[in-house]
Design a protein around this motif. Sequence first.
Motif, PDB file in Angstrom:
ATOM      1  N   GLY A   1       6.495   3.564 -14.157  1.00 56.18           N
ATOM      2  CA  GLY A   1       5.448   2.557 -14.017  1.00 56.18           C
ATOM      3  C   GLY A   1       5.811   1.486 -13.009  1.00 56.18           C
ATOM      4  N   THR A   2       7.073   1.094 -12.993  1.00 57.74           N
ATOM      5  CA  THR A   2       7.539   0.103 -12.017  1.00 57.74           C
ATOM      6  C   THR A   2       7.430   0.664 -10.612  1.00 57.74           C
ATOM      7  OG1 THR A   2       9.020  -0.844 -13.663  1.00 57.74           O
ATOM      8  CG2 THR A   2       9.502  -1.330 -11.349  1.00 57.74           C
ATOM      9  N   TRP A   3       7.815   1.928 -10.442  1.00 61.10           N
ATOM     10  CA  TRP A   3       7.700   2.565  -9.125  1.00 61.10           C
ATOM     11  C   TRP A   3       6.248   2.708  -8.710  1.00 61.10           C
ATOM     12  CZ3 TRP A   3      10.570   2.899  -5.119  1.00 61.10           C
ATOM     13  CH2 TRP A   3      11.952   2.815  -5.257  1.00 61.10           C
ATOM     14  N   ARG A   4       5.380   3.026  -9.645  1.00 63.32           N
ATOM     15  CA  ARG A   4       3.952   3.160  -9.330  1.00 63.32           C
ATOM     16  C   ARG A   4       3.417   1.819  -8.809  1.00 63.32           C
ATOM     17  NH1 ARG A   4       2.481   5.478 -13.688  1.00 63.32           N
ATOM     18  NH2 ARG A   4       2.561   7.557 -12.793  1.00 63.32           N
ATOM     19  N   ALA A   5       3.755   0.731  -9.487  1.00 55.16           N
ATOM     20  CA  ALA A   5       3.296  -0.595  -9.054  1.00 55.16           C
ATOM     21  C   ALA A   5       3.869  -0.954  -7.689  1.00 55.16           C
ATOM     22  CB  ALA A   5       3.675  -1.638 -10.105  1.00 55.16           C
ATOM     23  N   LYS A   6       5.145  -0.655  -7.471  1.00 54.42           N
ATOM     24  CA  LYS A   6       5.779  -0.948  -6.171  1.00 54.42           C
ATOM     25  C   LYS A   6       5.082  -0.167  -5.065  1.00 54.42           C
ATOM     26  CE  LYS A   6      10.335  -1.303  -5.523  1.00 54.42           C
ATOM     27  NZ  LYS A   6      10.930  -2.308  -4.666  1.00 54.42           N
ATOM     28  N   ALA A   7       4.870   1.114  -5.279  1.00 56.54           N
ATOM     29  CA  ALA A   7       4.223   1.954  -4.267  1.00 56.54           C
ATOM     30  C   ALA A   7       2.798   1.473  -3.998  1.00 56.54           C
ATOM     31  CB  ALA A   7       4.228   3.411  -4.714  1.00 56.54           C
ATOM     32  N   ASP A   8       2.070   1.124  -5.042  1.00 53.73           N
ATOM     33  CA  ASP A   8       0.704   0.615  -4.859  1.00 53.73           C
ATOM     34  C   ASP A   8       0.710  -0.653  -4.015  1.00 53.73           C
ATOM     35  OD1 ASP A   8      -0.296   2.711  -6.360  1.00 53.73           O
ATOM     36  OD2 ASP A   8      -0.644   1.496  -8.164  1.00 53.73           O
ATOM     37  N   GLY A   9       1.684  -1.535  -4.265  1.00 52.36           N
ATOM     38  CA  GLY A   9       1.777  -2.773  -3.492  1.00 52.36           C
ATOM     39  C   GLY A   9       2.096  -2.520  -2.029  1.00 52.36           C
ATOM     40  N   ILE A  10       3.015  -1.604  -1.773  1.00 49.33           N
ATOM     41  CA  ILE A  10       3.417  -1.295  -0.399  1.00 49.33           C
ATOM     42  C   ILE A  10       2.264  -0.652   0.365  1.00 49.33           C
ATOM     43  CG2 ILE A  10       4.914   0.218   0.982  1.00 49.33           C
ATOM     44  CD1 ILE A  10       7.080  -0.337  -1.246  1.00 49.33           C
ATOM     45  N   VAL A  11       1.709   0.394  -0.214  1.00 47.49           N
ATOM     46  CA  VAL A  11       0.614   1.111   0.443  1.00 47.49           C
ATOM     47  C   VAL A  11      -0.621   0.215   0.550  1.00 47.49           C
ATOM     48  CG1 VAL A  11      -0.910   3.113   0.277  1.00 47.49           C
ATOM     49  CG2 VAL A  11       1.528   3.357  -0.224  1.00 47.49           C
ATOM     50  N   GLY A  12      -0.882  -0.571  -0.502  1.00 46.01           N
ATOM     51  CA  GLY A  12      -2.020  -1.488  -0.495  1.00 46.01           C
ATOM     52  C   GLY A  12      -1.917  -2.554   0.585  1.00 46.01           C
ATOM     53  N   ALA A  13      -0.707  -2.887   0.988  1.00 47.88           N
ATOM     54  CA  ALA A  13      -0.490  -3.866   2.053  1.00 47.88           C
ATOM     55  C   ALA A  13      -0.560  -3.218   3.437  1.00 47.88           C
ATOM     56  CB  ALA A  13       0.863  -4.549   1.857  1.00 47.88           C
ATOM     57  N   GLY A  14      -0.847  -1.917   3.492  1.00 49.39           N
ATOM     58  CA  GLY A  14      -0.944  -1.225   4.771  1.00 49.39           C
ATOM     59  C   GLY A  14       0.399  -0.865   5.377  1.00 49.39           C
ATOM     60  N   LEU A  15       1.429  -0.783   4.523  1.00 50.17           N
ATOM     61  CA  LEU A  15       2.780  -0.476   4.999  1.00 50.17           C
ATOM     62  C   LEU A  15       3.145   0.973   4.679  1.00 50.17           C
ATOM     63  CD1 LEU A  15       4.468  -3.790   3.845  1.00 50.17           C
ATOM     64  CD2 LEU A  15       3.733  -3.166   6.162  1.00 50.17           C
TER      65      LEU A  15
END
Length: 166
Positions: free
Chosen positions: A38-52
């Motif tokens: 779940g922590t990795w899912r949130a991290k990935a969502d934040g990174i991808v969501g920021a266009g990175l």
Amino acid sequence: MTKLRTLSESDLPAVTAIYAHYVVASLATFDETPPDLGTWRAKADGIVGAGLPFLVAEVDGEVAGYAYVAPYRPKPAYRHTLEDTIYLSPAFTGRGLGRLLLGELIAQAGRTPARRLVAVIADSGDPASARLHRACGFEEAGRLRGVGFKHGRWIDTLLLQRDLPG
């Protein structure tokens, strides 16, 4: 066959397992407890969501490693600086995958508004990460002495940086 591609949801268990290995068995990260899925899912969502970019290296259908960039620091003045992260499955080290991932990560990060890429490397005695970054155009920017304590050792961090293309 090796393929670099964007992270997908189905890659997260492999990413979680690869990182957990380094948390438990190495000094490469200062985390002491492996983050859960779940922590990795949130991290990935934040990174991808920021266009990175968040990339995976796949070898014969298996996730062999991953790499991503994230903001270097949360304060607004750092908004044009990113920090890279790269981890390879222990079964796939020494095959040039780190160089492939970092090269593509640099190219994709160069298409963002960022202008500088930073690497913060735990100086645990294994020169592989610093050597990889130097081979990809990073230069040493400094050293923070004894800032981490893990597995009974004080650990320095090596700071490297490079300009992004674009």
